[in-house]
Motif scaffolding. Structure first.
Motif, PDB file in Angstrom:
ATOM      1  N   ASN A   1      45.999  13.945  18.252  1.00 24.86           N
ATOM      2  CA  ASN A   1      47.259  14.667  18.205  1.00 24.86           C
ATOM      3  C   ASN A   1      47.722  14.941  19.635  1.00 24.86           C
ATOM      4  O   ASN A   1      46.986  15.538  20.424  1.00 24.86           O
TER       5      ASN A   1
ATOM      6  N   ALA B   1      50.160   7.085  24.677  1.00 27.35           N
ATOM      7  CA  ALA B   1      51.074   6.555  23.664  1.00 27.35           C
ATOM      8  C   ALA B   1      50.709   5.129  23.265  1.00 27.35           C
ATOM      9  O   ALA B   1      50.752   4.756  22.083  1.00 27.35           O
TER      10      ALA B   1
ATOM     11  N   LEU C   1      50.757   2.425  20.021  1.00 33.57           N
ATOM     12  CA  LEU C   1      51.921   1.541  20.036  1.00 33.57           C
ATOM     13  C   LEU C   1      51.585   0.117  20.458  1.00 33.57           C
ATOM     14  O   LEU C   1      52.164  -0.840  19.940  1.00 33.57           O
TER      15      LEU C   1
ATOM     16  N   SER D   1      48.305   3.938  11.676  1.00 34.97           N
ATOM     17  CA  SER D   1      49.762   3.916  11.770  1.00 34.97           C
ATOM     18  C   SER D   1      50.333   5.211  11.197  1.00 34.97           C
ATOM     19  O   SER D   1      49.629   5.983  10.527  1.00 34.97           O
ATOM     20  N   ALA D   2      51.625   5.454  11.473  1.00 36.60           N
ATOM     21  CA  ALA D   2      52.278   6.647  10.929  1.00 36.60           C
ATOM     22  C   ALA D   2      52.203   6.653   9.399  1.00 36.60           C
ATOM     23  O   ALA D   2      51.995   7.699   8.779  1.00 36.60           O
TER      24      ALA D   2
ATOM     25  N   GLN E   1      50.071   9.401   6.927  1.00 42.44           N
ATOM     26  CA  GLN E   1      50.655  10.195   5.856  1.00 42.44           C
ATOM     27  C   GLN E   1      49.749  10.207   4.632  1.00 42.44           C
ATOM     28  O   GLN E   1      49.763  11.160   3.849  1.00 42.44           O
TER      29      GLN E   1
ATOM     30  N   ASP F   1      45.432  12.330   7.057  1.00 45.41           N
ATOM     31  CA  ASP F   1      45.612  12.584   8.486  1.00 45.41           C
ATOM     32  C   ASP F   1      44.340  12.201   9.232  1.00 45.41           C
ATOM     33  O   ASP F   1      43.297  11.910   8.645  1.00 45.41           O
TER      34      ASP F   1
ATOM     35  N   GLU G   1      57.832  12.623  20.214  1.00 43.40           N
ATOM     36  CA  GLU G   1      57.625  11.520  19.271  1.00 43.40           C
ATOM     37  C   GLU G   1      58.333  10.249  19.736  1.00 43.40           C
ATOM     38  O   GLU G   1      57.924   9.130  19.359  1.00 43.40           O
TER      39      GLU G   1
ATOM     40  N   ASP H   1      55.283   8.048  19.168  1.00 44.58           N
ATOM     41  CA  ASP H   1      55.347   7.564  17.788  1.00 44.58           C
ATOM     42  C   ASP H   1      56.174   6.295  17.639  1.00 44.58           C
ATOM     43  O   ASP H   1      55.722   5.323  17.030  1.00 44.58           O
ATOM     44  N   ASN H   2      57.388   6.316  18.177  1.00 45.75           N
ATOM     45  CA  ASN H   2      58.252   5.143  17.970  1.00 45.75           C
ATOM     46  C   ASN H   2      58.515   4.347  19.242  1.00 45.75           C
ATOM     47  O   ASN H   2      59.098   3.264  19.175  1.00 45.75           O
TER      48      ASN H   2
END
Length: 470
Positions: free
Chosen positions: A220, A259, A263, A270-271, A275, A278, A431, A435-436
């Motif tokens: 995290n 990151a 990535l 993955s995200a 989900q 966790d 994020e 994240d992206n």
């Protein structure tokens, strides 16, 4: 409620996110839905409000029982979970029902001091005892009312450490053995490159169904990135707490590396996979190679290792650093034990705070309960690490926790500022980097520097205003 108290409650509410940053988590619920937190009126009655899970509750029940037997005190324990504690404490303060003794977070302490909520505990503890406590455990609660300075040796302290919380790192020994990988060093930190290569080898399709089901790590960014930033020689704030320092090449490189673990390298779930479960759940299921290991985790991790030895085992190691020879670091949290300035039984309340923080038998009880390392340096570095830790089920490399407490640990960046909004702001939009990948770390940090500086400047203005009102 007077204006000063209203201000303090508003300020501490803004920092509620930080309360769960350190020490015990978990949930055991309140002793009642609407507990009476007000201090005791009879000469021997006290209320003690704290937060934690079942292991914390059991350990404190044992320690409090000993205190009651020794002193004749009657202590009512009020326990909440971590998420509710700050709100309930603020409500108690707002309703003039302040507990006699209660947990206080360093990030919120300054507001409580200026509001007259916390008692100065300096006069209740011999200097020889103070000298035997981890320095951060005392300094986190030191404050000069006149200047607002924090953490300065010799200044009064308005809390005693419930603990210091060394936020360690670890690996799943069972997963390493399954994959035939050599265990990382227990003493020397890996470099970022070495960590990445190992994480790649841990990211596998174990059951052969064509989809990855084990990963190198899953961290995290809000609670796990600090060690890597510091391990690259970067930081959020200057030593005098006045200047934001995020817009540097070292910071950008470390954040981008963090990151890119997901990535670019693909060594984190993955995200979409996160989900489903966790990363903490996946770590507990034996699907993650590297993950944080802190003292408040030990009892839970031990239970898992005992009940699922085919998938889970763990050990403590240093955090990775950017380059060979760099110093590793991680954050050292703390929760404090404060005493109400207006307690009807202030002397006895201070005695309880001192007992829980500094009494050898109490420290043995709490360490044996695997909810914290001992506060007492001579015991922690002597009998505890030599015999008692292993006997009570701590990991074999628990000396890493002591190393963090002694020299490798740093306070979270917002600990010594009046308000944490400047630090909270850092995570807004993070994020887009981790994240992206829509923003590079360097661009993100360049934009954040002035935003955070403005908020930090305002924090110092607010501190001056609160001091003037005090």
């Amino acid at each position: 409620m007077n204006r000063k108290l209203t201000t303090a409650v508003a300020v501490t509410f803004a920092g509620a996110l930080m309360l769960s940053a350190c020490s015990s988590g978990g949930s055991s619920g309140d002793s009642s839905d609407n507990p009476d937190t007000s201090g005791g009126d009879a000469p021997n009655e006290l209320t003690f409000m704290f937060r934690g899970g079942e292991y914390d509750k059991l350990a404190y029940e044992a320690a409090i029982a000993s205190f009651e037997e020794e002193t004749g005190a009657d202590v009512t324990m009020i326990i909440t979970d971590a998420d509710q504690y700050n709100t309930k404490l603020q409500a108690a303060i707002a309703g003039n029902k302040v507990p006699d003794v209660f947990y206080v977070d360093p990030a919120n302490m300054m507001g409580y001091v200026y509001a007259g909520v916390l008692a100065d505990l300096s006069g209740y503890v011999d200097q020889s005892v103070v000298d035997n406590l981890w320095s951060f455990g005392v300094d986190a609660y030191r404050m000069n009312i006149e200047t607002g300075a924090r953490g300065v040796d010799g200044d009064p302290f308005y809390g005693l450490p419930k603990d210091v919380g060394p936020f360690g790192f670890g690996f799943n020994t069972v997963l390493f053995d399954k994959l035939g990988l050599e265990h990382p060093s227990l003493d020397e930190p890996m470099t970022f490159d070495e960590f990445t290569e190992l994480a790649k080898q841990l990211t596998v399709d174990m059951d052969g169904d064509g989809e990855l089901d084990h990963w190198g790590t899953g961290l995290n960014v809000m609670w796990n990135s600090q060690a890597f930033i510091w391990g690259a020689g970067a930081d959020w704030i200057s030593e005098d707490q006045k200047t934001i320092t995020v817009d540097t090449p070292e910071f950008a490189e470390a954040l981008q590396w963090f990151a890119d673990l997901g990535l670019v390298e693909g060594v984190t779930p993955s995200a979409e996979q996160a989900q489903t479960l966790d990363t903490y759940q996946r770590w507990m299921a034996g699907e993650i190679g590297f993950f944080p290991v802190a003292p408040w985790d030990i009892a839970t991790y031990n239970d898992k290792a005992a009940n699922d030895p085919e998938n889970f085992g763990y050990e403590v190691i240093p955090y990775p650093v950017a380059n060979e020879g760099d110093d590793w670091a991680t954050w050292l949290g703390s929760l404090g034990i404060g005493v109400s300035e207006n307690s009807a039984n202030k002397e006895l309340a201070a005695e309880l705070a001192v007992y829980l923080s500094t009494d050898l038998d109490a420290q043995k009880t709490l360490a044996d309960g695997k909810v914290q390392i001992p506060n007492l340096i001579d015991y922690a570095t002597g009998e505890w690490i030599e015999t008692d830790a292993a006997a009570s089920g701590w990991p074999s490399n628990s000396k890493a926790f002591l190393e963090i407490a002694q020299e490798k640990g740093r306070p979270l960046p917002m600990i010594y500022t009046y308000t944490p909004q400047w630090y909270d702001n850092f995570w807004i939009g993070i994020e887009n980097v981790v994240d992206n990948g829509s923003q590079t770390a360097a661009d993100f940090l360049a934009a954040k520097q002035p935003e955070m500086q403005q908020l930090l400047d305002q924090s110092w203005i607010s501190a001056d205003q609160a001091k003037a009102q005090g």
